[in-house]
Structures are given as structure tokens and as C-alpha cells.
Design a protein around this motif. Structure first.
Motif, PDB file in Angstrom:
ATOM      1  N   GLN A 294       0.847  -1.187   0.000  1.00 60.36           N
ATOM      2  CA  GLN A 294       0.000   0.000   0.000  1.00 60.36           C
ATOM      3  C   GLN A 294       0.884   1.239   0.000  1.00 60.36           C
ATOM      4  O   GLN A 294       2.030   1.211   0.445  1.00 60.36           O
ATOM      5  N   VAL A 295       0.364   2.320  -0.518  1.00 65.37           N
ATOM      6  CA  VAL A 295       1.125   3.559  -0.629  1.00 65.37           C
ATOM      7  C   VAL A 295       0.661   4.532   0.451  1.00 65.37           C
ATOM      8  O   VAL A 295      -0.512   4.874   0.540  1.00 65.37           O
ATOM      9  N   SER A 296       1.614   4.945   1.271  1.00 68.65           N
ATOM     10  CA  SER A 296       1.372   5.988   2.271  1.00 68.65           C
ATOM     11  C   SER A 296       2.686   6.727   2.455  1.00 68.65           C
ATOM     12  O   SER A 296       3.401   6.548   3.437  1.00 68.65           O
ATOM     13  N   LYS A 297       3.030   7.520   1.446  1.00 68.16           N
ATOM     14  CA  LYS A 297       4.368   8.099   1.355  1.00 68.16           C
ATOM     15  C   LYS A 297       4.676   9.011   2.525  1.00 68.16           C
ATOM     16  O   LYS A 297       3.818   9.744   3.015  1.00 68.16           O
ATOM     17  N   LYS A 298       5.946   8.951   2.918  1.00 67.34           N
ATOM     18  CA  LYS A 298       6.392   9.749   4.055  1.00 67.34           C
ATOM     19  C   LYS A 298       6.405  11.234   3.735  1.00 67.34           C
ATOM     20  O   LYS A 298       6.217  12.064   4.603  1.00 67.34           O
ATOM     21  N   GLY A 299       6.657  11.568   2.497  1.00 61.52           N
ATOM     22  CA  GLY A 299       6.716  12.986   2.143  1.00 61.52           C
ATOM     23  C   GLY A 299       7.940  13.297   1.324  1.00 61.52           C
ATOM     24  O   GLY A 299       8.703  12.422   0.922  1.00 61.52           O
ATOM     25  N   ALA A 300       8.141  14.584   1.078  1.00 63.90           N
ATOM     26  CA  ALA A 300       9.225  15.026   0.198  1.00 63.90           C
ATOM     27  C   ALA A 300      10.601  14.786   0.802  1.00 63.90           C
ATOM     28  O   ALA A 300      11.597  14.814   0.097  1.00 63.90           O
ATOM     29  N   GLU A 301      10.668  14.558   2.142  1.00 61.93           N
ATOM     30  CA  GLU A 301      11.986  14.415   2.744  1.00 61.93           C
ATOM     31  C   GLU A 301      12.666  13.112   2.346  1.00 61.93           C
ATOM     32  O   GLU A 301      13.879  12.971   2.451  1.00 61.93           O
ATOM     33  N   VAL A 302      11.898  12.108   1.884  1.00 63.48           N
ATOM     34  CA  VAL A 302      12.480  10.846   1.433  1.00 63.48           C
ATOM     35  C   VAL A 302      12.486  10.840  -0.091  1.00 63.48           C
ATOM     36  O   VAL A 302      11.441  10.789  -0.725  1.00 63.48           O
ATOM     37  N   VAL A 303      13.665  10.907  -0.663  1.00 67.52           N
ATOM     38  CA  VAL A 303      13.798  10.955  -2.112  1.00 67.52           C
ATOM     39  C   VAL A 303      14.153   9.566  -2.621  1.00 67.52           C
ATOM     40  O   VAL A 303      15.104   8.953  -2.155  1.00 67.52           O
ATOM     41  N   SER A 304      13.368   9.081  -3.574  1.00 64.04           N
ATOM     42  CA  SER A 304      13.624   7.755  -4.127  1.00 64.04           C
ATOM     43  C   SER A 304      14.628   7.855  -5.270  1.00 64.04           C
ATOM     44  O   SER A 304      14.419   8.588  -6.234  1.00 64.04           O
ATOM     45  N   THR A 305      15.726   7.125  -5.144  1.00 59.96           N
ATOM     46  CA  THR A 305      16.718   7.078  -6.223  1.00 59.96           C
ATOM     47  C   THR A 305      16.404   5.967  -7.221  1.00 59.96           C
ATOM     48  O   THR A 305      16.950   5.952  -8.315  1.00 59.96           O
ATOM     49  N   LYS A 306      15.523   5.032  -6.813  1.00 61.15           N
ATOM     50  CA  LYS A 306      15.128   3.884  -7.637  1.00 61.15           C
ATOM     51  C   LYS A 306      16.314   3.036  -8.045  1.00 61.15           C
ATOM     52  O   LYS A 306      16.258   2.278  -9.035  1.00 61.15           O
ATOM     53  N   VAL A 307      17.420   3.124  -7.288  1.00 59.24           N
ATOM     54  CA  VAL A 307      18.606   2.335  -7.611  1.00 59.24           C
ATOM     55  C   VAL A 307      18.318   0.850  -7.475  1.00 59.24           C
ATOM     56  O   VAL A 307      18.689   0.040  -8.330  1.00 59.24           O
ATOM     57  N   GLY A 308      17.625   0.473  -6.378  1.00 54.07           N
ATOM     58  CA  GLY A 308      17.332  -0.940  -6.163  1.00 54.07           C
ATOM     59  C   GLY A 308      16.508  -1.531  -7.281  1.00 54.07           C
ATOM     60  O   GLY A 308      16.819  -2.620  -7.795  1.00 54.07           O
ATOM     61  N   LEU A 309      15.472  -0.825  -7.700  1.00 55.36           N
ATOM     62  CA  LEU A 309      14.608  -1.318  -8.776  1.00 55.36           C
ATOM     63  C   LEU A 309      15.363  -1.375 -10.098  1.00 55.36           C
ATOM     64  O   LEU A 309      15.197  -2.313 -10.880  1.00 55.36           O
ATOM     65  N   GLU A 310      16.209  -0.393 -10.348  1.00 55.68           N
ATOM     66  CA  GLU A 310      17.001  -0.406 -11.582  1.00 55.68           C
ATOM     67  C   GLU A 310      18.000  -1.553 -11.584  1.00 55.68           C
ATOM     68  O   GLU A 310      18.296  -2.143 -12.631  1.00 55.68           O
ATOM     69  N   ASN A 311      18.548  -1.894 -10.402  1.00 60.27           N
ATOM     70  CA  ASN A 311      19.448  -3.039 -10.314  1.00 60.27           C
ATOM     71  C   ASN A 311      18.717  -4.326 -10.689  1.00 60.27           C
ATOM     72  O   ASN A 311      19.259  -5.178 -11.413  1.00 60.27           O
ATOM     73  N   ILE A 312      17.501  -4.476 -10.210  1.00 63.35           N
ATOM     74  CA  ILE A 312      16.706  -5.661 -10.545  1.00 63.35           C
ATOM     75  C   ILE A 312      16.428  -5.695 -12.040  1.00 63.35           C
ATOM     76  O   ILE A 312      16.561  -6.739 -12.695  1.00 63.35           O
TER      77      ILE A 312
END
Length: 346
Positions: A294-312
């Protein structure tokens, strides 16, 4: 190949085709060397037809390129040859008809009815030769590009494995784990012992599998179980993970540590509490392993680099022709990973 070389080669091919056709139509060999007006006109006409036909083929091959035809696949190869044949044959028939029924009669050259069938046959053979040469050239280019891409992906894969290892052993995670362990030692020694055992098993697996890009689903679920135990001890009832995996898929393969990485991403980027726990569902759907939270984002303070998903994604690019599917909306974030019965590299 630059402009001059490309068209110089094509003009030369047109000249050679003309002389071959001229030889085929000569009843006496000595007549082959008599270069009269009709021969000059037909030479220019033949070269023009070859250039036009080649330009048409270039446009069709560009269309194939946009459609990502792979000439090493029999299906794509046969489809390309069929389309090109259906396209070139009417052009060859038209060009032969113009030559036999318009150009030659206008220059008082004798016309033989059976000659047009011979000319059409020879013209189509030359069209096929041009098509074959172009396909062989493009297939060689695709093979070289594939090797280059594979080398690049292998390099990226090694870098991602090293980066993934560093991420998993990062001081922040270890600090939190040891802090939890220290508190457990005084209040629940038995749980502290279990916590330490699972933590050591998890990191032993990380160290032992750092050279392996793919692992069996069974092994990944086993390591995920250790990781989920650590999360439950740390977050108590704030994270709920349900697993519904088809046991028949246990010996199939997924990228090493991919499950742990996706669960860790869900924990990192979403808010959760005892009253509103983070719910993660892991299940199989046909030939995919699905991780949905489920999506309940913490907010702008957490920036996703998507490195993990790109590695997969990079690992699937190297190991298989199948791709990861990501579906994101306001309610859920879903990642579908292909479950592979076999893969290219070990």
C-alpha cells in the motif's frame, strides 16, 4: 559508410547487374562488347532502377528497425523476407515491363515476348541478393551491438552487486539492528539469541551470494523470512507481510536479494503505525512473482533514487528477454518480476 561510398557501391552494383543481364540476352558473345545507344540508355535505366529499389529497401529496413526486428529469430527473418518480396516483386515486374515494352520498342530494338519473364526472374533474384546482403549486414551489426550491450550490462551488474552489498551492510542498518539486539539481551534473552542467529544467517547469505546474480525462489523466501523477523522485532505490529507463493515455483529463479530489496524499499518510503500498519503482499501470478504494498508516502523528505529497482531491471536485461513490470497508483505500488525456469548466465 559515407554518402560517396554508399552510392558508389550501389552504382557499381547496378552496372554489374546491367552487364549480367546484357550477357544473358546476347545470342552471340561478341555482341556483348558492342556498346550501342540502346545499351547506354538501358545501362542508365538499370542503374536508376537499382538505386530506386535500394532506397525503397532502406525505408523498409528503417521501419523494421523501429519495430525492433531481430534477424537472428526465424519468425522475424521470415516475416521480413516475405514483406520485402511482396514489395520488390511488383517493382521488378514494372521495371521489366517498361524496359521491354516501352524503351526497347522506342529505339527499334527487337522485343521477344519470352524475354520479359526471363528478365523478371533475373531481376527478382538480384532483389533477393540485395535483401540477403542487407539482412546479413544488419544481423552482424545487431550481434555486435548485443555483445556490447551484454558487456555493458555485465559491468553494471557487477557494480550493482557491489553497491547492493554495501547498501545491505551499511552502518545505519547495522546500528539499528545492534541497538535492537542490545535492548533484547536484557528484556528477552531468548528472542535476542534468535535475533542474532537470523541476522548472522542473513549476512552470511549476502556475503556468500555476492557473486551470484540469480537465486532460487525457495532460497530467496528463506532469507526474506530472516529479514522479516528482524523487521517485526524492530517495528512490532507496524508491518504486515503476507506470502502466497505457488510451491511449484520454488526451484525457479529471481534476482538475488530482490525480495529483500523491494520490502526494504516499501519500509523506507511509506509511513506506518500500529493503527495503520504497512501491508505488503507477496504472491505468484502466472509466471510472475508480485510484490505489492500500500502507498502511504512519508513525504518530500524521502527521495527515491530507484537504484534498487534499476538493479533488478538490469539483472533481467542480462539474464532474460522478459522485463520487470511496475504499476504505481495512489493506493498501491506493485512490482512484477518474471520467475525464470532458466537464465543465460550463472
Amino acid at each position: 559508410m559515407n554518402w560517396a561510398k554508399r552510392y558508389g557501391f550501389r552504382i557499381s552494383a547496378g552496372v554489374l547487374i546491367f552487364f549480367f543481364l546484357r550477357l544473358g540476352h546476347s545470342e552471340i558473345l561478341s555482341e556483348f562488347f558492342v556498346f550501342e545507344l540502346i545499351d547506354k540508355i538501358l545501362l542508365v535505366y538499370t542503374v536508376g532502377v537499382v538505386l530506386f529499389l535500394w532506397e525503397v529497401l532502406d525505408r523498409v529496413f528503417l521501419y523494421f528497425e523501429r519495430k525492433k526486428y531481430d534477424y537472428s529469430r526465424s519468425g522475424d527473418l521470415l516475416k521480413a523476407i516475405l514483406i520485402l518480396t511482396l514489395l520488390t516483386f511488383p517493382l521488378v515486374v514494372m521495371a521489366s515491363g517498361i524496359s521491354e515494352f516501352y524503351i526497347k520498342p522506342s529505339l527499334n530494338c527487337p522485343v521477344y515476348e519470352e524475354a520479359i519473364y526471363k528478365e523478371i526472374g533475373q531481376g527478382q533474384i538480384f532483389a533477393w541478393l540485395i535483401i540477403a546482403a542487407r539482412i546479413i549486414q544488419l544481423n552482424a551489426v545487431q550481434s555486435r551491438q548485443l555483445e556490447q550491450d551484454k558487456a555493458l550490462v555485465q559491468k553494471e551488474l557487477l557494480q550493482s552487486q557491489y553497491q547492493n552489498l554495501k547498501n545491505q551492510i551499511k552502518p545505519h542498518f547495522l546500528f539499528n539492528s545492534f541497538s535492537v539486539l542490545q535492548s533484547l539481551i536484557h528484556v528477552n534473552p531468548a528472542q535476542a539469541e534468535e535475533f542474532l542467529s537470523r541476522l548472522s544467517k542473513m549476512y552470511r547469505y549476502i556475503l556468500e551470494s555476492r557473486e551470484e546474480s540469480m537465486s532460487t525462489l525457495e532460497k530467496e523466501l528463506e532469507i526474506l523470512d530472516h529479514y522479516l523477523f528482524l523487521l517485526r522485532v524492530r517495528h512490532e505490529e507496524r508491518i504486515e507481510v503476507s506470502i502466497d507463493v505457488d510451491p511449484s515455483k520454488n526451484n525457479f529463479f529471481v534476482p538475488t536479494l530482490s525480495l529483500q530489496m523491494l520490502v526494504e524499499n516499501a519500509e523506507k518510503h511509506n509511513r506506518f503505525s500500529k493503527s495503520e500498519p504497512l501491508r505488503i503482499h507477496i504472491f505468484t501470478e502466472e509466471d510472475y512473482l508480485v510484490v505489492q504494498n500500500q502507498v502511504s508516502k512519508k513525504g518530500a523528505e524521502v527521495v527515491s533514487t530507484k537504484v534498487g529497482l534499476e538493479n533488478i531491471r538490469s539483472q533481467y536485461d542480462l539474464q532474460s528477454e522478459q522485463s520487470v513490470i511496475v504499476i504505481e497508483n495512489d493506493q498501491t505500488f506493485t512490482v512484477k518480476m518474471p520467475i525464470l525456469s532458466r537464465f543465460r548466465l550463472t
